[in-house]
Design a protein around this motif. Structure first.
Motif, short mmCIF file in Angstrom:
data_model
loop_
_atom_site.label_atom_id
_atom_site.label_comp_id
_atom_site.label_asym_id
_atom_site.label_seq_id
_atom_site.Cartn_x
_atom_site.Cartn_y
_atom_site.Cartn_z
N VAL B 71 -49.59 5.44 -11.61
CA VAL B 71 -48.23 4.98 -11.95
C VAL B 71 -47.60 5.94 -12.97
CG1 VAL B 71 -46.91 3.17 -13.13
CG2 VAL B 71 -48.59 2.55 -11.39
N ILE B 72 -48.40 6.34 -13.97
CA ILE B 72 -47.88 7.27 -14.99
C ILE B 72 -47.54 8.62 -14.37
CG2 ILE B 72 -48.53 8.60 -17.06
CD1 ILE B 72 -50.10 6.10 -17.98
N LEU B 73 -48.43 9.14 -13.51
CA LEU B 73 -48.19 10.45 -12.90
C LEU B 73 -46.98 10.42 -11.96
CD1 LEU B 73 -51.80 11.78 -12.16
CD2 LEU B 73 -50.23 12.47 -13.97
N ILE B 74 -46.87 9.34 -11.18
CA ILE B 74 -45.71 9.22 -10.28
C ILE B 74 -44.43 9.08 -11.11
CG2 ILE B 74 -44.60 7.77 -8.53
CD1 ILE B 74 -47.45 7.12 -7.48
N VAL B 116 -35.56 10.53 -6.41
CA VAL B 116 -36.38 9.51 -5.74
C VAL B 116 -36.98 10.07 -4.45
CG1 VAL B 116 -36.32 7.26 -4.60
CG2 VAL B 116 -35.10 7.58 -6.76
N LEU B 117 -36.15 10.80 -3.70
CA LEU B 117 -36.59 11.37 -2.43
C LEU B 117 -37.72 12.38 -2.64
CD1 LEU B 117 -35.31 10.68 0.35
CD2 LEU B 117 -34.26 12.96 0.29
N CYS B 118 -37.52 13.31 -3.57
CA CYS B 118 -38.52 14.35 -3.84
C CYS B 118 -39.83 13.73 -4.33
CB CYS B 118 -38.01 15.35 -4.87
SG CYS B 118 -36.79 16.48 -4.22
N THR B 119 -39.73 12.72 -5.20
CA THR B 119 -40.93 12.06 -5.70
C THR B 119 -41.69 11.40 -4.55
OG1 THR B 119 -39.72 11.60 -7.73
CG2 THR B 119 -41.79 10.43 -7.42
N ALA B 120 -40.95 10.72 -3.68
CA ALA B 120 -41.57 10.01 -2.55
C ALA B 120 -42.27 11.00 -1.63
CB ALA B 120 -40.51 9.21 -1.79
N LEU B 122 -43.29 14.14 -2.26
CA LEU B 122 -44.40 14.81 -2.94
C LEU B 122 -45.64 13.92 -3.01
CD1 LEU B 122 -44.54 17.62 -4.44
CD2 LEU B 122 -44.60 16.27 -6.53
N TRP B 123 -45.43 12.65 -3.36
CA TRP B 123 -46.60 11.77 -3.50
C TRP B 123 -47.14 11.30 -2.17
CZ3 TRP B 123 -50.07 11.09 -7.15
CH2 TRP B 123 -49.78 11.67 -8.40
N LEU B 127 -50.98 11.89 -1.60
CA LEU B 127 -51.84 10.76 -1.25
C LEU B 127 -52.28 10.84 0.22
CD1 LEU B 127 -49.98 7.95 -3.21
CD2 LEU B 127 -52.11 9.11 -3.84
N GLY B 128 -51.94 11.97 0.86
CA GLY B 128 -52.49 12.22 2.19
C GLY B 128 -51.78 11.58 3.36
N ALA B 129 -50.48 11.26 3.18
CA ALA B 129 -49.75 10.58 4.26
C ALA B 129 -49.46 11.52 5.43
CB ALA B 129 -48.44 10.01 3.72
#
Lengths: 131, 131
Positions: B71-74, B116-120, B122-123, B127-129
């Protein structure tokens, strides 16, 4: 007009502009922000393109000049920009000359300590034995 | 001589009507402060953990992969992108451009959409999606 001089010619004549000094800080904050635009993007892109983020991979990455040098710059400019930015926040919200001085000094000391720790760690990684 | 009084401090948040421009301005400060304090603390710890060797790095990755760590890293990733895009917007307005009401509002909204888009993305990648 010097790099740190924020007043226009008309402003100088009319005595308008920064009350004391401050043009230099304003310019410095923007210079560091442009540098971080590049270094921050490099940092994130590096994390993204490293095949793995395990100890061996990141050590090898930071062992070479291509990783260690930009990382050292990223650390230095980040802490510098953080001090500049937090100073703006402190100056805006903290009342009293003494309180502002105390907060700004505390932040500066912590930032110098943090940056030194980072550079020490980087030196150990870069000049240590390759894993 | 008049008594020395503290000058008023800014800004008086409660009297303004909220809009995207104001939200982005506030977010720029909050994300900047967050990156300065939490972000640089994590960066320092990470570099020290890499230089510290296997056990130190294992402790870092254990905390970082815990859900609170994630949560902190995101959150830091989002703060990074928000501050980056808002910072670019600031550099543009520093040149005197982008002050038309519509352009200014649109650019404010775009910084939020972009962050928001870039964060989504990137993660989702981290997280391997995409595998």
């Amino acid at each position: 007009m010097s790099l740190g001089d924020s007043a226009t010619e008309l402003g100088k004549v009319e005595g308008i502009g920064s009350a004391r000094r401050g043009g230099e800080d304003w310019i410095a904050e923007r210079l560091s922000s442009v540098a971080l635009l590049l270094l921050g993007t490099w940092f994130l892109a590096s994390l993204l393109f490293l095949p793995k983020l395990d100890l061996e991979t990141v050590t090898e990455w930071l062992h070479g000049a291509g990783g260690a040098v930009p990382m050292a710059l990223f650390v230095i400019v980040s802490f510098w920009h953080a001090v500049d930015g937090l100073k703006v926040v402190v100056d805006d919200y903290v009342t009293g000359e003494g309180n502002r001085w105390a907060w700004n000094t505390l932040i500066l000391f912590l930032a110098v300590a943090g940056a030194s720790l980072c550079l020490f760690a980087l030196g150990r990684i870069a000049f240590g034995a390759a894993s | 001589m008049a008594a020395v009084r503290d000058r008023p401090i800014s800004p008086h948040l409660t009297i303004w009507r909220w809009g995207p421009h104001m939200l982005v301005s506030i977010l720029h400060r909050i994300t900047g402060a967050g990156l300065s304090v939490v972000g640089l603390a994590v960066l320092t710890w990470w570099l020290l953990a890499i230089s510290g060797g296997t056990a130190a790095y294992a402790t870092f990755t254990k905390v970082a992969s815990h859900w609170i760590g994630l949560v902190i890293l995101i959150g830091l990733t989002w703060a990074f992108f928000q501050h980056l895009f808002s910072g670019i917007r600031h550099l543009v307005t520093d040149t005197g451009m982008g002050f038309d009401l519509k352009v200014n509002k649109l650019s404010a909204i775009l910084t939020i959409v972009g962050s928001v888009l870039c964060t989504a993305v990137l993660w989702a990648y981290f997280l391997g999606a995409f595998k």
